[in-house]
Design a protein around this motif. Sequence first.
Motif, PDB file in Angstrom:
ATOM      1  N   ASP A  35       0.811  -1.219   0.000  1.00 32.57           N
ATOM      2  CA  ASP A  35       0.000   0.000   0.000  1.00 32.57           C
ATOM      3  C   ASP A  35       0.846   1.271   0.000  1.00 32.57           C
ATOM      4  O   ASP A  35       0.336   2.355  -0.293  1.00 32.57           O
ATOM      5  N   LEU A  36       2.114   1.153   0.344  1.00 32.72           N
ATOM      6  CA  LEU A  36       2.990   2.330   0.291  1.00 32.72           C
ATOM      7  C   LEU A  36       3.543   2.446  -1.131  1.00 32.72           C
ATOM      8  O   LEU A  36       4.692   2.129  -1.417  1.00 32.72           O
ATOM      9  N   SER A  37       2.676   2.926  -2.025  1.00 34.46           N
ATOM     10  CA  SER A  37       3.013   3.006  -3.447  1.00 34.46           C
ATOM     11  C   SER A  37       2.804   4.429  -3.950  1.00 34.46           C
ATOM     12  O   SER A  37       2.016   5.199  -3.384  1.00 34.46           O
ATOM     13  N   HIS A  53       7.795   2.764  12.468  1.00 35.44           N
ATOM     14  CA  HIS A  53       8.365   1.413  12.625  1.00 35.44           C
ATOM     15  C   HIS A  53       7.959   0.624  11.383  1.00 35.44           C
ATOM     16  O   HIS A  53       6.957  -0.067  11.369  1.00 35.44           O
ATOM     17  N   TRP A  54       8.782   0.747  10.366  1.00 34.91           N
ATOM     18  CA  TRP A  54       8.460   0.192   9.049  1.00 34.91           C
ATOM     19  C   TRP A  54       9.589  -0.742   8.646  1.00 34.91           C
ATOM     20  O   TRP A  54      10.738  -0.323   8.526  1.00 34.91           O
ATOM     21  N   SER A  55       9.300  -2.011   8.454  1.00 35.33           N
ATOM     22  CA  SER A  55      10.337  -3.027   8.257  1.00 35.33           C
ATOM     23  C   SER A  55      10.702  -3.256   6.797  1.00 35.33           C
ATOM     24  O   SER A  55      11.418  -4.219   6.492  1.00 35.33           O
ATOM     25  N   TYR A  56      10.219  -2.398   5.903  1.00 38.11           N
ATOM     26  CA  TYR A  56      10.436  -2.621   4.477  1.00 38.11           C
ATOM     27  C   TYR A  56      11.193  -1.447   3.863  1.00 38.11           C
ATOM     28  O   TYR A  56      11.192  -0.333   4.390  1.00 38.11           O
ATOM     29  N   ILE A  57      11.814  -1.697   2.716  1.00 39.86           N
ATOM     30  CA  ILE A  57      12.471  -0.643   1.956  1.00 39.86           C
ATOM     31  C   ILE A  57      11.403   0.270   1.352  1.00 39.86           C
ATOM     32  O   ILE A  57      10.426  -0.197   0.757  1.00 39.86           O
ATOM     33  N   LYS A  97      18.836   7.829  21.596  1.00 40.80           N
ATOM     34  CA  LYS A  97      18.015   8.892  21.006  1.00 40.80           C
ATOM     35  C   LYS A  97      17.096   8.277  19.957  1.00 40.80           C
ATOM     36  O   LYS A  97      17.451   7.292  19.314  1.00 40.80           O
ATOM     37  N   ILE A  98      15.922   8.859  19.805  1.00 39.66           N
ATOM     38  CA  ILE A  98      15.106   8.594  18.621  1.00 39.66           C
ATOM     39  C   ILE A  98      15.401   9.713  17.637  1.00 39.66           C
ATOM     40  O   ILE A  98      15.223  10.887  17.963  1.00 39.66           O
ATOM     41  N   SER A  99      15.880   9.347  16.464  1.00 36.73           N
ATOM     42  CA  SER A  99      16.209  10.327  15.436  1.00 36.73           C
ATOM     43  C   SER A  99      15.124  10.327  14.364  1.00 36.73           C
ATOM     44  O   SER A  99      14.793   9.276  13.816  1.00 36.73           O
ATOM     45  N   ALA A 100      14.579  11.499  14.086  1.00 35.10           N
ATOM     46  CA  ALA A 100      13.644  11.668  12.971  1.00 35.10           C
ATOM     47  C   ALA A 100      14.443  12.146  11.775  1.00 35.10           C
ATOM     48  O   ALA A 100      15.023  13.235  11.812  1.00 35.10           O
ATOM     49  N   LEU A 101      14.513  11.331  10.717  1.00 32.93           N
ATOM     50  CA  LEU A 101      15.366  11.676   9.593  1.00 32.93           C
ATOM     51  C   LEU A 101      14.668  11.477   8.260  1.00 32.93           C
ATOM     52  O   LEU A 101      13.765  10.654   8.137  1.00 32.93           O
ATOM     53  N   ARG A 102      15.098  12.235   7.290  1.00 29.80           N
ATOM     54  CA  ARG A 102      14.542  12.146   5.935  1.00 29.80           C
ATOM     55  C   ARG A 102      14.992  10.848   5.285  1.00 29.80           C
ATOM     56  O   ARG A 102      16.158  10.454   5.376  1.00 29.80           O
ATOM     57  N   CYS A 103      14.071  10.175   4.644  1.00 31.59           N
ATOM     58  CA  CYS A 103      14.383   8.935   3.945  1.00 31.59           C
ATOM     59  C   CYS A 103      15.150   9.244   2.658  1.00 31.59           C
ATOM     60  O   CYS A 103      14.715  10.065   1.842  1.00 31.59           O
ATOM     61  N   VAL A 104      16.299   8.584   2.503  1.00 30.91           N
ATOM     62  CA  VAL A 104      17.115   8.706   1.296  1.00 30.91           C
ATOM     63  C   VAL A 104      17.509   7.298   0.854  1.00 30.91           C
ATOM     64  O   VAL A 104      17.162   6.319   1.509  1.00 30.91           O
TER      65      VAL A 104
END
Length: 226
Positions: A35-37, A53-57, A97-104
């Motif tokens: 669904d993440l399309s 918490h997402w276990s997929y690429i 720490k919990i880091s919020a980071l941009r997906c690259v």
Amino acid sequence: MVCIIASNKKWYAGLPESLSTHTGHQFVYIKRKEDLSIEFLERIKPRYVFLPHWSYIVPENVYKNYECIIFHMTDVPFGRGGSPLQNLISRGIYETKISALRCVKELDAGPVYLKRSLSLYGSAEEIYLRASEIIEDMICQIIKEQPVPVEQTGETTCFPRRKPEQSNIAELTSLNQLFDHIRMLDADGYPHAFLETKNFRFEFERASFKKGQVIADVKITERENE
């Protein structure tokens, strides 16, 4: 504003409704990989895609066209990679720490929006629940302030994703190690700490450390003959 919450863990199922109440914005929940399309996102055009918490690429055409924010349980660039909670505790690290980071494209290498402290005491499930509350606050802050992420600095350390056979307790040498090993794997969907004999498999959970002994619940099953 419409945002996505993408997570395949049960402790985030109620997050979209809670965030909608606190922010007044609409949140759409995704828990299935397919669904993440880009096709789905183009229909709803979210401002942010949050991945607590997402276990997929994440597909390249998704993170290149939408602002996708990952929440990683280390003080990046230290601890990039898989199984951060278990890798930290097995190294004797109990505060992170919990880091919020941009997906690259490179794993956990994106610029950082913000960080929050997290204690790693308790069972894995308790830690994940504690993290979910912190992440909810972080999402509210990001939506309110819309910060510009800053590139990571410092020495990079990468963690390998743990394998199920690493849950075996046979080679541990101290009660402290044993206690940490049981609790860091004590969460829904994770391979519990185990020990095997010729005929039986022992799986451990709900450990406590009292008066020089580890007390835990154990499930005993028969091993299948190979």
